[in-house]
Write an enzyme that holds these catalytic residues in place. Structure first.
Site, PDB file in Angstrom:
ATOM      1  N   ASP A  79      43.719  38.763  49.075  1.00  0.00           N
ATOM      2  CA  ASP A  79      43.134  37.782  48.161  1.00  0.00           C
ATOM      3  C   ASP A  79      42.753  36.533  48.949  1.00  0.00           C
ATOM      4  O   ASP A  79      43.518  36.039  49.779  1.00  0.00           O
ATOM      5  CB  ASP A  79      44.126  37.437  47.051  1.00  0.00           C
ATOM      6  CG  ASP A  79      43.470  36.742  45.884  1.00  0.00           C
ATOM      7  OD1 ASP A  79      43.437  37.315  44.780  1.00  0.00           O
ATOM      8  OD2 ASP A  79      42.968  35.601  46.070  1.00  0.00           O
TER       9      ASP A  79
ATOM     10  N   ASN B 186      44.983  41.558  35.280  1.00  0.00           N
ATOM     11  CA  ASN B 186      44.524  40.582  34.298  1.00  0.00           C
ATOM     12  C   ASN B 186      43.299  41.143  33.581  1.00  0.00           C
ATOM     13  O   ASN B 186      42.388  41.677  34.226  1.00  0.00           O
ATOM     14  CB  ASN B 186      44.162  39.263  34.986  1.00  0.00           C
ATOM     15  CG  ASN B 186      45.367  38.593  35.628  1.00  0.00           C
ATOM     16  OD1 ASN B 186      46.467  38.658  35.097  1.00  0.00           O
ATOM     17  ND2 ASN B 186      45.165  37.963  36.772  1.00  0.00           N
TER      18      ASN B 186
ATOM     19  N   GLN C 161      41.471  36.902  33.585  1.00  0.00           N
ATOM     20  CA  GLN C 161      40.600  37.620  34.522  1.00  0.00           C
ATOM     21  C   GLN C 161      39.425  36.737  34.925  1.00  0.00           C
ATOM     22  O   GLN C 161      38.727  36.195  34.069  1.00  0.00           O
ATOM     23  CB  GLN C 161      40.089  38.914  33.871  1.00  0.00           C
ATOM     24  CG  GLN C 161      39.250  39.761  34.815  1.00  0.00           C
ATOM     25  CD  GLN C 161      38.788  41.073  34.179  1.00  0.00           C
ATOM     26  OE1 GLN C 161      39.029  41.309  32.987  1.00  0.00           O
ATOM     27  NE2 GLN C 161      38.120  41.901  34.959  1.00  0.00           N
ATOM     28  N   SER C 162      39.217  36.590  36.229  1.00  0.00           N
ATOM     29  CA  SER C 162      38.107  35.749  36.709  1.00  0.00           C
ATOM     30  C   SER C 162      37.036  36.558  37.429  1.00  0.00           C
ATOM     31  O   SER C 162      35.903  36.088  37.549  1.00  0.00           O
ATOM     32  CB  SER C 162      38.623  34.639  37.622  1.00  0.00           C
ATOM     33  OG  SER C 162      39.264  35.185  38.757  1.00  0.00           O
TER      34      SER C 162
ATOM     35  N   HIS D  89      40.643  45.284  38.971  1.00  0.00           N
ATOM     36  CA  HIS D  89      41.438  45.206  40.201  1.00  0.00           C
ATOM     37  C   HIS D  89      42.889  44.999  39.839  1.00  0.00           C
ATOM     38  O   HIS D  89      43.223  44.441  38.790  1.00  0.00           O
ATOM     39  CB  HIS D  89      40.947  44.073  41.113  1.00  0.00           C
ATOM     40  CG  HIS D  89      40.882  42.744  40.437  1.00  0.00           C
ATOM     41  ND1 HIS D  89      39.858  42.383  39.598  1.00  0.00           N
ATOM     42  CD2 HIS D  89      41.739  41.696  40.443  1.00  0.00           C
ATOM     43  CE1 HIS D  89      40.073  41.168  39.130  1.00  0.00           C
ATOM     44  NE2 HIS D  89      41.224  40.727  39.622  1.00  0.00           N
ATOM     45  N   LEU D  90      43.706  45.440  40.725  1.00  0.00           N
ATOM     46  CA  LEU D  90      45.152  45.314  40.560  1.00  0.00           C
ATOM     47  C   LEU D  90      45.658  44.337  41.621  1.00  0.00           C
ATOM     48  O   LEU D  90      45.298  44.474  42.793  1.00  0.00           O
ATOM     49  CB  LEU D  90      45.731  46.724  40.732  1.00  0.00           C
ATOM     50  CG  LEU D  90      47.193  46.998  40.447  1.00  0.00           C
ATOM     51  CD1 LEU D  90      47.327  48.460  40.046  1.00  0.00           C
ATOM     52  CD2 LEU D  90      48.006  46.735  41.695  1.00  0.00           C
ATOM     53  N   HIS D  91      46.429  43.358  41.191  1.00  0.00           N
ATOM     54  CA  HIS D  91      47.047  42.434  42.146  1.00  0.00           C
ATOM     55  C   HIS D  91      48.374  43.030  42.617  1.00  0.00           C
ATOM     56  O   HIS D  91      49.164  43.514  41.794  1.00  0.00           O
ATOM     57  CB  HIS D  91      47.377  41.089  41.481  1.00  0.00           C
ATOM     58  CG  HIS D  91      46.190  40.303  41.023  1.00  0.00           C
ATOM     59  ND1 HIS D  91      45.698  39.213  41.720  1.00  0.00           N
ATOM     60  CD2 HIS D  91      45.394  40.427  39.929  1.00  0.00           C
ATOM     61  CE1 HIS D  91      44.657  38.703  41.070  1.00  0.00           C
ATOM     62  NE2 HIS D  91      44.459  39.424  39.975  1.00  0.00           N
TER      63      HIS D  91
HETATM   64  P1  AMP Z   1      41.565  37.773  38.479  1.00  0.00           P
HETATM   65  O1  AMP Z   1      41.667  36.318  38.172  1.00  0.00           O
HETATM   66  O2  AMP Z   1      42.715  38.599  37.979  1.00  0.00           O
HETATM   67  O3  AMP Z   1      40.226  38.327  38.059  1.00  0.00           O
HETATM   68  O4  AMP Z   1      41.664  37.904  40.049  1.00  0.00           O
HETATM   69  C1  AMP Z   1      40.576  37.674  40.874  1.00  0.00           C
HETATM   70  C2  AMP Z   1      41.125  37.358  42.236  1.00  0.00           C
HETATM   71  O5  AMP Z   1      40.090  37.578  43.164  1.00  0.00           O
HETATM   72  C3  AMP Z   1      41.601  35.926  42.418  1.00  0.00           C
HETATM   73  O6  AMP Z   1      42.967  35.919  42.801  1.00  0.00           O
HETATM   74  C4  AMP Z   1      40.697  35.379  43.525  1.00  0.00           C
HETATM   75  O7  AMP Z   1      41.388  34.531  44.405  1.00  0.00           O
HETATM   76  C5  AMP Z   1      40.229  36.651  44.194  1.00  0.00           C
HETATM   77  N1  AMP Z   1      38.937  36.614  44.853  1.00  0.00           N
HETATM   78  C6  AMP Z   1      37.768  36.141  44.360  1.00  0.00           C
HETATM   79  N2  AMP Z   1      36.775  36.332  45.242  1.00  0.00           N
HETATM   80  C7  AMP Z   1      37.328  36.958  46.309  1.00  0.00           C
HETATM   81  C8  AMP Z   1      36.819  37.425  47.549  1.00  0.00           C
HETATM   82  N3  AMP Z   1      35.512  37.293  47.878  1.00  0.00           N
HETATM   83  N4  AMP Z   1      37.667  38.023  48.418  1.00  0.00           N
HETATM   84  C9  AMP Z   1      38.980  38.151  48.105  1.00  0.00           C
HETATM   85  N5  AMP Z   1      39.521  37.736  46.950  1.00  0.00           N
HETATM   86  C10 AMP Z   1      38.702  37.137  46.055  1.00  0.00           C
END
Ligand code: AMP
Length: 116
Positions: free
Chosen positions: A32, A89, A96-97, A102-104
């Site tokens: 991440d 998320n 979710q952003s 994806h899985l953290h």
């Molecule tokens: P979520 O908020 O669950 O959708 O998680 C998205 C995650 O993607 C966040 O923890 C961000 O820090 C991460 N993220 C966004 N863009 C990138 C990228 N280009 N490379 C690696 N991680 C990313």
């Protein structure tokens, strides 16, 4: 979302920079960019799916594969024995952003509960 406008599709295709730590025919795992724990890895299917809301019965083997990879990668990066957290998320309330499933995988520190 079109594949070329989805950052995780571009990472999976090798078209965007990332620190990939594992890949196979179904999924990629990369660190991440804004880690929330000493170890923070994202595991994403190569095939685009906006979120868990779009998962169908036919996706069950893929979803199982992603979870199994979490365990495998936790072992690979040395957090399996101390423990780790896996998070998916979903949607606005879920936080979710990035609109690509994806899985953290988080570890390297003690997690708190309940999550924020
Ligand atoms: P979520 O908020 O669950 O959708 O998680 C998205 C995650 O993607 C966040 O923890 C961000 O820090 C991460 N993220 C966004 N863009 C990138 C990228 N280009 N490379 C690696 N991680 C990313």
């Amino acid at each position: 979302m079109a594949e070329n406008s989805c950052i995780f599709c571009r990472i999976a295709a090798g078209d965007a920079p990332s620190n990939i730590i594992y890949k196979d025919e179904l999924a990629v795992a990369f660190t991440d960019v804004d880690p929330k724990a000493p170890s923070h890895v994202l595991i994403a299917p190569r095939e685009h799916m906006d979120s868990l809301n779009d998962a169908a019965r036919g996706d069950e083997p893929l979803l199982g594969h992603l979870l199994r990879l979490a365990s495998k990668i936790a072992n690979q990066i040395g957090i399996a024995e101390t423990g780790f957290r896996t998070v998916v998320n979903t949607g606005e309330d879920g936080g979710q952003s990035v609109q690509h499933l994806h899985l953290h995988l988080l570890g390297g520190r003690k997690m708190t509960w309940p999550p924020g």
